[in-house]
Scaffold this motif. Structure first.
Motif, short mmCIF file in Angstrom:
data_model
loop_
_atom_site.label_atom_id
_atom_site.label_comp_id
_atom_site.label_asym_id
_atom_site.label_seq_id
_atom_site.Cartn_x
_atom_site.Cartn_y
_atom_site.Cartn_z
N LEU A 31 -0.33 -8.56 3.21
CA LEU A 31 -1.00 -8.73 4.50
C LEU A 31 -0.08 -9.44 5.49
CD1 LEU A 31 -4.60 -9.65 3.30
CD2 LEU A 31 -3.76 -7.43 4.07
N LEU B 48 2.36 -6.99 6.91
CA LEU B 48 1.76 -6.17 7.97
C LEU B 48 1.73 -6.94 9.29
CD1 LEU B 48 -1.17 -4.43 6.09
CD2 LEU B 48 0.99 -3.41 6.83
N ASN C 171 3.68 -5.88 12.80
CA ASN C 171 2.93 -5.73 14.04
C ASN C 171 3.74 -6.20 15.26
OD1 ASN C 171 0.09 -4.94 14.96
ND2 ASN C 171 0.43 -6.86 16.05
N VAL D 284 -0.08 -2.12 14.30
CA VAL D 284 -0.53 -1.87 12.94
C VAL D 284 -2.04 -1.66 12.94
CG1 VAL D 284 -0.83 -2.88 10.64
CG2 VAL D 284 1.34 -3.17 11.87
N LEU E 11 -4.96 -1.24 10.19
CA LEU E 11 -5.30 -1.38 8.78
C LEU E 11 -6.70 -0.82 8.56
CD1 LEU E 11 -4.63 -2.50 5.95
CD2 LEU E 11 -5.58 -4.70 6.71
N SER E 12 -6.80 0.19 7.71
CA SER E 12 -8.08 0.83 7.42
C SER E 12 -8.45 0.57 5.98
CB SER E 12 -7.98 2.34 7.70
OG SER E 12 -9.22 2.95 7.50
N LEU E 13 -9.65 0.03 5.77
CA LEU E 13 -10.08 -0.41 4.45
C LEU E 13 -11.50 0.05 4.15
CD1 LEU E 13 -9.10 -4.13 5.06
CD2 LEU E 13 -7.78 -2.52 3.68
N CYS F 136 -9.45 -8.70 1.08
CA CYS F 136 -8.54 -9.18 2.11
C CYS F 136 -9.08 -10.43 2.79
CB CYS F 136 -8.26 -8.10 3.13
SG CYS F 136 -7.25 -6.73 2.51
N GLN G 292 -9.11 -9.08 11.63
CA GLN G 292 -8.15 -8.84 12.72
C GLN G 292 -7.65 -10.16 13.29
OE1 GLN G 292 -8.36 -9.36 16.28
NE2 GLN G 292 -6.33 -8.45 16.48
N VAL H 170 -8.17 -3.53 12.87
CA VAL H 170 -8.71 -3.41 11.51
C VAL H 170 -9.90 -2.49 11.59
CG1 VAL H 170 -9.84 -4.60 9.58
CG2 VAL H 170 -7.92 -5.68 10.77
N ASN I 249 -9.57 8.48 7.45
CA ASN I 249 -8.41 7.90 8.14
C ASN I 249 -7.65 8.93 8.96
OD1 ASN I 249 -8.86 5.32 7.17
ND2 ASN I 249 -7.58 5.62 5.37
#
Length: 116
Positions: free
Chosen positions: A6, A9, A13, A18, A20-22, A30, A56, A64, A102
């Motif tokens: 993390l 990332l 940025n 960046v 981030l897709s979760l 996270c 985020q 995010v 995504n």
């Protein structure tokens, strides 16, 4: 180590936006690395919206996005939204659902669509 990933990332940025897709489980993991909790029901898009905004802020990345079974949520530094989506009770396959989401989500962002 998740926290190191993390942090990487966050460093990246500085050079590009960046996103981030979760899924919900990944979001919980996270958030925990920052001492934060996912508060609310697993499939509640309002809880996902709050969680995306928390993550985020913790990471300081561009965006995010959290995809759930029947909805999604996302956050940037300027906005956070949660929206209901389509739910299929008995999908033919489960593999790749997040990847398919995504691809559509990122295609929409690249086409200039807003987070909402």
């Amino acid at each position: 180590d998740l926290k190191a990933c993390l942090d990487t990332l966050t460093e990246v940025n500085a050079y590009c936006d960046v996103v981030l897709s979760l899924n919900c489980s990944e979001t919980r993991q996270c958030l925990a690395t920052f001492g934060e909790l996912y508060e609310g029901a697993v499939e509640d898009f309002e809880a996902a919206r709050v969680a995306a905004a928390k993550l985020q802020r913790c990471m300081g990345i561009h965006m995010v996005q959290v995809h759930l079974k029947g909805s999604a949520a996302g956050a940037t530094a300027k906005e956070s939204v949660g929206v209901p989506g389509y739910y299929t009770a008995s999908p033919v396959i489960l593999t790749g659902g997040g990847d398919h989401f995504n691809s559509g989500f990122l295609s929409a962002l690249l086409a200039g669509c807003s987070l909402a």
